[in-house]
Design an enzyme around this catalytic site. Sequence first.
Site, mmCIF file in Angstrom:
data_model
loop_
_atom_site.group_PDB
_atom_site.id
_atom_site.type_symbol
_atom_site.label_atom_id
_atom_site.label_comp_id
_atom_site.label_asym_id
_atom_site.label_seq_id
_atom_site.Cartn_x
_atom_site.Cartn_y
_atom_site.Cartn_z
ATOM 1 N N GLY A 124 0.812 -1.222 0.000
ATOM 2 C CA GLY A 124 0.000 0.000 0.000
ATOM 3 C C GLY A 124 0.838 1.261 0.000
ATOM 4 O O GLY A 124 2.029 1.229 -0.280
ATOM 5 N N LEU A 145 0.404 3.611 -2.224
ATOM 6 C CA LEU A 145 0.777 3.371 -3.620
ATOM 7 C C LEU A 145 1.357 4.608 -4.300
ATOM 8 O O LEU A 145 0.989 5.738 -3.985
ATOM 9 C CB LEU A 145 -0.450 2.881 -4.396
ATOM 10 C CG LEU A 145 -1.125 1.636 -3.826
ATOM 11 C CD1 LEU A 145 -2.363 1.289 -4.647
ATOM 12 C CD2 LEU A 145 -0.167 0.453 -3.783
ATOM 13 N N HIS A 205 4.129 1.253 -8.106
ATOM 14 C CA HIS A 205 3.075 0.234 -7.972
ATOM 15 C C HIS A 205 2.125 0.279 -9.181
ATOM 16 O O HIS A 205 1.737 -0.761 -9.718
ATOM 17 C CB HIS A 205 2.247 0.481 -6.716
ATOM 18 C CG HIS A 205 3.019 0.465 -5.434
ATOM 19 N ND1 HIS A 205 3.224 1.587 -4.683
ATOM 20 C CD2 HIS A 205 3.617 -0.546 -4.769
ATOM 21 C CE1 HIS A 205 3.911 1.279 -3.594
ATOM 22 N NE2 HIS A 205 4.167 -0.008 -3.621
ATOM 23 N N SER A 256 9.493 5.241 -3.844
ATOM 24 C CA SER A 256 9.362 4.315 -2.722
ATOM 25 C C SER A 256 8.385 4.918 -1.728
ATOM 26 O O SER A 256 8.349 6.143 -1.559
ATOM 27 C CB SER A 256 10.726 4.116 -2.045
ATOM 28 O OG SER A 256 10.551 3.550 -0.755
ATOM 29 N N SER A 257 7.608 4.069 -1.076
ATOM 30 C CA SER A 257 6.687 4.566 -0.044
ATOM 31 C C SER A 257 7.486 5.278 1.045
ATOM 32 O O SER A 257 6.994 6.202 1.692
ATOM 33 C CB SER A 257 5.886 3.416 0.558
ATOM 34 O OG SER A 257 5.239 2.709 -0.481
HETATM 35 P P1 AMP Z 1 5.957 -2.496 -1.635
HETATM 36 O O1 AMP Z 1 4.589 -1.928 -1.481
HETATM 37 O O2 AMP Z 1 7.052 -1.557 -1.269
HETATM 38 O O3 AMP Z 1 6.096 -3.865 -0.997
HETATM 39 O O4 AMP Z 1 6.147 -2.740 -3.192
HETATM 40 C C1 AMP Z 1 5.244 -3.540 -3.917
HETATM 41 C C2 AMP Z 1 5.846 -3.859 -5.253
HETATM 42 O O5 AMP Z 1 6.077 -2.649 -5.972
HETATM 43 C C3 AMP Z 1 7.197 -4.575 -5.140
HETATM 44 O O6 AMP Z 1 7.259 -5.606 -6.113
HETATM 45 C C4 AMP Z 1 8.169 -3.473 -5.426
HETATM 46 O O7 AMP Z 1 9.391 -3.932 -5.977
HETATM 47 C C5 AMP Z 1 7.398 -2.654 -6.449
HETATM 48 N N1 AMP Z 1 7.944 -1.287 -6.502
HETATM 49 C C6 AMP Z 1 8.185 -0.481 -5.445
HETATM 50 N N2 AMP Z 1 8.754 0.673 -5.863
HETATM 51 C C7 AMP Z 1 8.885 0.573 -7.208
HETATM 52 C C8 AMP Z 1 9.420 1.437 -8.223
HETATM 53 N N3 AMP Z 1 9.936 2.631 -7.933
HETATM 54 N N4 AMP Z 1 9.396 0.989 -9.493
HETATM 55 C C9 AMP Z 1 8.881 -0.231 -9.806
HETATM 56 N N5 AMP Z 1 8.370 -1.077 -8.895
HETATM 57 C C10 AMP Z 1 8.368 -0.687 -7.615
#
Ligand code: AMP
Length: 277
Positions: A28, A30, A34, A182-183
Amino acid sequence: MRSIIGLDEFRSARRSLFGTVGLVPTMGYLHEGHLSLIRRAKAECESVILTIFVNPTQFGANEDLSKYPRDLERDLALIAPLGVDLVWMPTAEEMYPAGYQTWVEVEALTKGLEGAMRPSHFKGVTTIVAKLFNAAQAQKAYFGQKDAQQAAVIRQMVRDLNFPLEVVVCPIVREADGLALSSRNKYLEGADRSAAVVLFRALSAAQELYEAGERDAEKLRMRVKAVLETEPRAQLQYVSCADFETLEELELVKGKTLLSIAVFIGKTRLIDNFILG
Ligand code: AMP
């Protein structure tokens, strides 16, 4: 788009989906990273499931579980135009009820890099992802290259446990100045936000060296370090130049290679990577 919390309800809604099902697991809060996974899933699959779950078992005792950013209302508004079929937001109580004791662990691949800095992190990741795979019964699952070791570990788990599913890894989405979305970027305030671009600058400098013909992995790592040292707010945790599949550190760069870093900018820990070759 249907939002669901309970597992039984999710399973029955899953049965009503048609065609190839794509799963996008997230925690989340997002952002465009995402959303890029969701768009890719939408382009490649007839039905798309998004999961939002801040998985407690992948956070260490002194990590940021309680302050991990959450905003479900905003998340649902962001994805409303994307054509997601099901959004599953399970509860920690249902995922890990009292007496829970079953774990999925990938061995060698989880020992270095993020695994070395965050013991038990990947045990939490592989366990929850296996549970999501079991519940969603998807044909494809979408992950980001942003979490490069996570992607490698999940590919390995899928091979080893014979999950009948294809892992699709999507490129890193970045801000205009190069900072990987990044979140956790939410924690970067003021001068920390502008300092954070040093990760991208450091990786770019090493990539330039590589493109100029340098194949000595230590020289590439040193180049990354040298650029990071120019930013007083940056504290390097690790720099790795490793084989893309095995994540073993290299002396000489030959095939596909992962150049990855973890850096504190103030109190915020950021990771980033480039693929060479
Ligand atoms: P998270 O919510 O941080 O667990 O991320 C969920 C998914 O989104 C994971 O597969 C991450 O690698 C992907 N993700 C997070 N940040 C990015 C980004 N900047 N570019 C592409 N994918 C991302």
